[in-house]
Design a protein around this motif. Sequence first.
Motif, PDB file in Angstrom:
ATOM      1  N   ARG A  35      19.943  64.930  90.816  1.00  0.00           N
ATOM      2  CA  ARG A  35      20.283  65.797  90.308  1.00  0.00           C
ATOM      3  C   ARG A  35      20.335  66.451  88.304  1.00  0.00           C
ATOM      4  O   ARG A  35      19.383  67.304  88.214  1.00  0.00           O
ATOM      5  N   LEU A  36      20.872  65.779  87.789  1.00  0.00           N
ATOM      6  CA  LEU A  36      20.956  65.620  86.375  1.00  0.00           C
ATOM      7  C   LEU A  36      20.095  65.407  85.644  1.00  0.00           C
ATOM      8  O   LEU A  36      19.208  65.895  84.997  1.00  0.00           O
ATOM      9  N   ALA A  37      19.409  63.690  86.453  1.00  0.00           N
ATOM     10  CA  ALA A  37      18.191  62.890  86.307  1.00  0.00           C
ATOM     11  C   ALA A  37      16.579  64.466  86.505  1.00  0.00           C
ATOM     12  O   ALA A  37      15.579  63.649  86.153  1.00  0.00           O
ATOM     13  N   GLY A 186      30.854  68.216  71.275  1.00  0.00           N
ATOM     14  CA  GLY A 186      29.538  69.203  70.946  1.00  0.00           C
ATOM     15  C   GLY A 186      28.693  69.210  71.625  1.00  0.00           C
ATOM     16  O   GLY A 186      27.326  70.522  71.085  1.00  0.00           O
ATOM     17  N   GLY A 187      29.129  69.643  72.762  1.00  0.00           N
ATOM     18  CA  GLY A 187      27.914  70.180  74.112  1.00  0.00           C
ATOM     19  C   GLY A 187      28.921  70.106  75.307  1.00  0.00           C
ATOM     20  O   GLY A 187      29.697  69.989  75.608  1.00  0.00           O
ATOM     21  N   PRO A 188      28.278  70.755  76.460  1.00  0.00           N
ATOM     22  CA  PRO A 188      28.816  70.864  77.602  1.00  0.00           C
ATOM     23  C   PRO A 188      28.782  69.579  78.281  1.00  0.00           C
ATOM     24  O   PRO A 188      29.255  70.113  79.699  1.00  0.00           O
ATOM     25  N   TYR A 189      28.067  68.605  78.021  1.00  0.00           N
ATOM     26  CA  TYR A 189      28.451  67.389  78.217  1.00  0.00           C
ATOM     27  C   TYR A 189      29.432  66.167  77.708  1.00  0.00           C
ATOM     28  O   TYR A 189      29.991  66.459  76.272  1.00  0.00           O
ATOM     29  N   LEU A 190      29.750  65.343  78.144  1.00  0.00           N
ATOM     30  CA  LEU A 190      30.832  64.063  77.986  1.00  0.00           C
ATOM     31  C   LEU A 190      30.400  63.896  76.271  1.00  0.00           C
ATOM     32  O   LEU A 190      30.759  63.290  75.748  1.00  0.00           O
ATOM     33  N   LEU A 191      28.951  63.292  76.457  1.00  0.00           N
ATOM     34  CA  LEU A 191      28.529  62.751  75.329  1.00  0.00           C
ATOM     35  C   LEU A 191      27.511  63.791  74.407  1.00  0.00           C
ATOM     36  O   LEU A 191      26.475  63.538  73.976  1.00  0.00           O
ATOM     37  N   GLY A 192      27.652  64.552  74.862  1.00  0.00           N
ATOM     38  CA  GLY A 192      26.679  65.994  73.858  1.00  0.00           C
ATOM     39  C   GLY A 192      26.356  67.125  74.324  1.00  0.00           C
ATOM     40  O   GLY A 192      26.858  67.428  75.404  1.00  0.00           O
ATOM     41  N   SER A 230      37.440  72.028  84.488  1.00  0.00           N
ATOM     42  CA  SER A 230      37.204  73.015  85.829  1.00  0.00           C
ATOM     43  C   SER A 230      36.282  73.521  84.895  1.00  0.00           C
ATOM     44  O   SER A 230      35.125  74.027  85.807  1.00  0.00           O
ATOM     45  N   GLU A 231      36.097  73.778  83.718  1.00  0.00           N
ATOM     46  CA  GLU A 231      34.765  74.202  83.129  1.00  0.00           C
ATOM     47  C   GLU A 231      33.658  73.280  83.226  1.00  0.00           C
ATOM     48  O   GLU A 231      32.506  74.198  83.188  1.00  0.00           O
ATOM     49  N   TYR A 232      34.332  72.118  83.013  1.00  0.00           N
ATOM     50  CA  TYR A 232      33.031  70.958  83.296  1.00  0.00           C
ATOM     51  C   TYR A 232      32.382  71.190  83.833  1.00  0.00           C
ATOM     52  O   TYR A 232      31.235  70.824  84.960  1.00  0.00           O
ATOM     53  N   VAL A 233      33.433  71.233  85.729  1.00  0.00           N
ATOM     54  CA  VAL A 233      32.834  71.177  86.786  1.00  0.00           C
ATOM     55  C   VAL A 233      31.652  71.943  87.493  1.00  0.00           C
ATOM     56  O   VAL A 233      30.958  72.164  87.802  1.00  0.00           O
ATOM     57  N   SER A 234      32.200  73.446  86.793  1.00  0.00           N
ATOM     58  CA  SER A 234      31.985  74.488  86.833  1.00  0.00           C
ATOM     59  C   SER A 234      29.774  74.662  86.210  1.00  0.00           C
ATOM     60  O   SER A 234      29.506  74.989  86.753  1.00  0.00           O
ATOM     61  N   TYR A 235      30.402  74.264  85.704  1.00  0.00           N
ATOM     62  CA  TYR A 235      29.412  74.590  84.554  1.00  0.00           C
ATOM     63  C   TYR A 235      28.150  73.464  85.544  1.00  0.00           C
ATOM     64  O   TYR A 235      26.482  73.869  85.310  1.00  0.00           O
ATOM     65  N   ILE A 236      28.300  72.063  85.231  1.00  0.00           N
ATOM     66  CA  ILE A 236      27.376  71.011  86.176  1.00  0.00           C
ATOM     67  C   ILE A 236      27.101  72.038  87.570  1.00  0.00           C
ATOM     68  O   ILE A 236      25.720  71.853  88.129  1.00  0.00           O
ATOM     69  N   GLN A 237      27.897  72.679  88.294  1.00  0.00           N
ATOM     70  CA  GLN A 237      27.263  72.727  89.416  1.00  0.00           C
ATOM     71  C   GLN A 237      26.725  74.226  89.378  1.00  0.00           C
ATOM     72  O   GLN A 237      25.887  74.310  89.660  1.00  0.00           O
ATOM     73  N   ALA A 238      27.163  75.234  88.281  1.00  0.00           N
ATOM     74  CA  ALA A 238      26.215  76.344  87.939  1.00  0.00           C
ATOM     75  C   ALA A 238      24.731  75.710  87.486  1.00  0.00           C
ATOM     76  O   ALA A 238      23.860  76.462  87.482  1.00  0.00           O
ATOM     77  N   HIS A 239      24.435  74.955  87.170  1.00  0.00           N
ATOM     78  CA  HIS A 239      23.256  74.528  86.291  1.00  0.00           C
ATOM     79  C   HIS A 239      22.354  73.299  87.298  1.00  0.00           C
ATOM     80  O   HIS A 239      20.931  73.011  86.358  1.00  0.00           O
ATOM     81  N   HIS A 240      22.812  72.261  87.879  1.00  0.00           N
ATOM     82  CA  HIS A 240      21.969  71.701  88.604  1.00  0.00           C
ATOM     83  C   HIS A 240      22.300  71.755  89.748  1.00  0.00           C
ATOM     84  O   HIS A 240      21.435  70.721  90.575  1.00  0.00           O
ATOM     85  N   PHE A 241      23.038  72.695  90.264  1.00  0.00           N
ATOM     86  CA  PHE A 241      23.216  72.390  91.837  1.00  0.00           C
ATOM     87  C   PHE A 241      22.733  73.665  92.925  1.00  0.00           C
ATOM     88  O   PHE A 241      23.909  74.306  93.484  1.00  0.00           O
ATOM     89  N   GLN A 242      22.327  74.299  91.930  1.00  0.00           N
ATOM     90  CA  GLN A 242      22.267  75.375  91.848  1.00  0.00           C
ATOM     91  C   GLN A 242      21.371  76.461  93.843  1.00  0.00           C
ATOM     92  O   GLN A 242      22.201  76.808  94.598  1.00  0.00           O
ATOM     93  N   SER A 243      20.558  75.049  94.130  1.00  0.00           N
ATOM     94  CA  SER A 243      19.960  74.937  95.314  1.00  0.00           C
ATOM     95  C   SER A 243      20.005  73.638  96.138  1.00  0.00           C
ATOM     96  O   SER A 243      20.722  72.563  95.481  1.00  0.00           O
ATOM     97  N   ALA A 244      20.218  73.736  97.106  1.00  0.00           N
ATOM     98  CA  ALA A 244      20.172  72.879  97.932  1.00  0.00           C
ATOM     99  C   ALA A 244      18.791  71.199  98.288  1.00  0.00           C
ATOM    100  O   ALA A 244      18.286  72.162  98.005  1.00  0.00           O
TER     101      ALA A 244
END
Length: 355
Positions: A35-37, A186-192, A230-244
């Motif tokens: 999903r991230l890719a 400096g970003g929502p992900y671990l490396l930026g 927790s914010e990190y998990v929520s961000y990825i769910q909201a931006h990359h797991f919106q649809s099945a």
Amino acid sequence: ASACTVSAMATLYAWPSTSDRTASPACSQVEAYLRLAEADFQIQACSSVARSPSGQLPALEYEADVPGQERSEFGAARASIVLASKIWDLDTKLAVTQRSELLAWASLVEQRLDAATEYSMWLEPTGFAEHAKSTYQQQPFPLNRILPLIVRREVARRYVDVKPETLYTDACAALKALADKLRSSGGPYLLGTKPCSLDAFFFGHALFYKSSPAAAPALREAMSKHPSLSEYVSYIQAHHFQSAAPSAQPEQQGSASSRGATGASGTEEASANAGWSDAAKGQRKPQPTPETTAADREFRRKSWWWLGGAAATLMGYILLSGQYIDVGQLAQILSSEQDEEEEEGEDAEEGEDEA
């Protein structure tokens, strides 16, 4: 975005997903990477590893290319992500310094979190019950009882000499380090500002610790101590797991969503910490002193008698064998000492008479 344009679709073979996607952290890792890719993929839900082309879950198939057998399901996840990276490489745009960081942090996740997660869901009684329920429930009886026990026995062999207290302490320390890294990235992900493979590896664990009833209380508590996780998990769910993700075949498993609801209520039950080891609860309970029984006291009494008899036998051997002490000489010495004492006594009496 994907690194290149491809026409074929990848197929991810995974355990049937619960509503919160916590049935298998390893499957969540591979799905997160795809999903991230922004990969073109579909999910084939499997009720057993026998339905996977590799004989393990998760497994990624792309144009008949399937990873081989790995030692654990997290090993299978890494092999599947390696295959995916050949088509959709999340790390291709990382700077040299970021690649060095990626290797270090990925090693931390593999060494500290893989072990704690695996121990929690396979070797903790409550974790095992919850995990087996969410993955093997669709198997007919008695396979839904036998198959997870077989896997549990195999996992237990890898942790024979491992202390669970050490596993959970190391995992909690790793979560704190990752929380610090997130705050300074400096970003929502671990490396930026852009996702990388490290995010996929960590997301599977973080989601499991945050939402799964099979996660040890110590791991859930460590997640709750660091809001950035927790914010990190929520961000990825909201931006990359919106649809099945599209399914390879319609699931004949209407109970998948209901199992997710059951897992949510199970979280409340598991919060009571029932059925977890002291290590899983983050406690170090002192070992109680065993009570002395009548049998123990009798054993000790006979042991003292035995030791006394052995000592008497040894002394008798030393005295009577003549190899260490000449009994005749000993008798003469004792006799002469006695004579001297008698003479001293007589001299003392004569002195008193003269006085």
